[in-house]
Design an enzyme around this catalytic site. Structure first.
Site, PDB file in Angstrom:
ATOM      1  N   CYS A   1       0.840  -1.198   0.000  1.00 11.60           N
ATOM      2  CA  CYS A   1       0.000   0.000   0.000  1.00 11.60           C
ATOM      3  C   CYS A   1       0.884   1.260   0.000  1.00 11.60           C
ATOM      4  CB  CYS A   1      -0.911  -0.004   1.225  1.00 11.60           C
ATOM      5  SG  CYS A   1      -0.009   0.066   2.795  1.00 11.60           S
TER       6      CYS A   1
ATOM      7  N   CYS B   1       2.987   1.653   3.099  1.00  3.02           N
ATOM      8  CA  CYS B   1       4.104   0.704   3.124  1.00  3.02           C
ATOM      9  C   CYS B   1       5.250   1.206   2.241  1.00  3.02           C
ATOM     10  CB  CYS B   1       3.646  -0.669   2.640  1.00  3.02           C
ATOM     11  SG  CYS B   1       2.339  -1.385   3.642  1.00  3.02           S
TER      12      CYS B   1
END
Length: 77
Positions: A11, A14
């Site tokens: 994501c 991340c």
């Protein structure tokens, strides 16, 4: 050499944590490798249930937040 692991499925948060970890390693001068782990089985193997997470040398240091490069540098010291 230290091993910095960013745990998360990929994501935006991340990816930001991975970028910050790479920046922290560059700025600190510490010899370290930054690794991205997206395999959910490996992530849960760390005991992590919320991402992004950061582990240094196999020890989870942060879960569920995006640390700044300064925060990560302190953990590397």
């Amino acid at each position: 050499m230290k091993l910095v692991q960013v745990l998360g499925p990929g994501c935006a948060k991340c990816e930001k944590l991975k970028h910050n970890a790479e920046e922290a390693v560059r700025q600190s001068g510490v010899e370290a490798t930054v690794e991205k782990i997206t395999d959910i089985n490996v992530i849960t193997g760390f005991g992590v249930m919320m991402t992004p997470a950061l582990a240094i040398d196999g020890e989870v240091k942060s879960v569920g937040k995006v640390l700044t490069s300064d925060d990560i540098q302190k953990l590397l010291a």
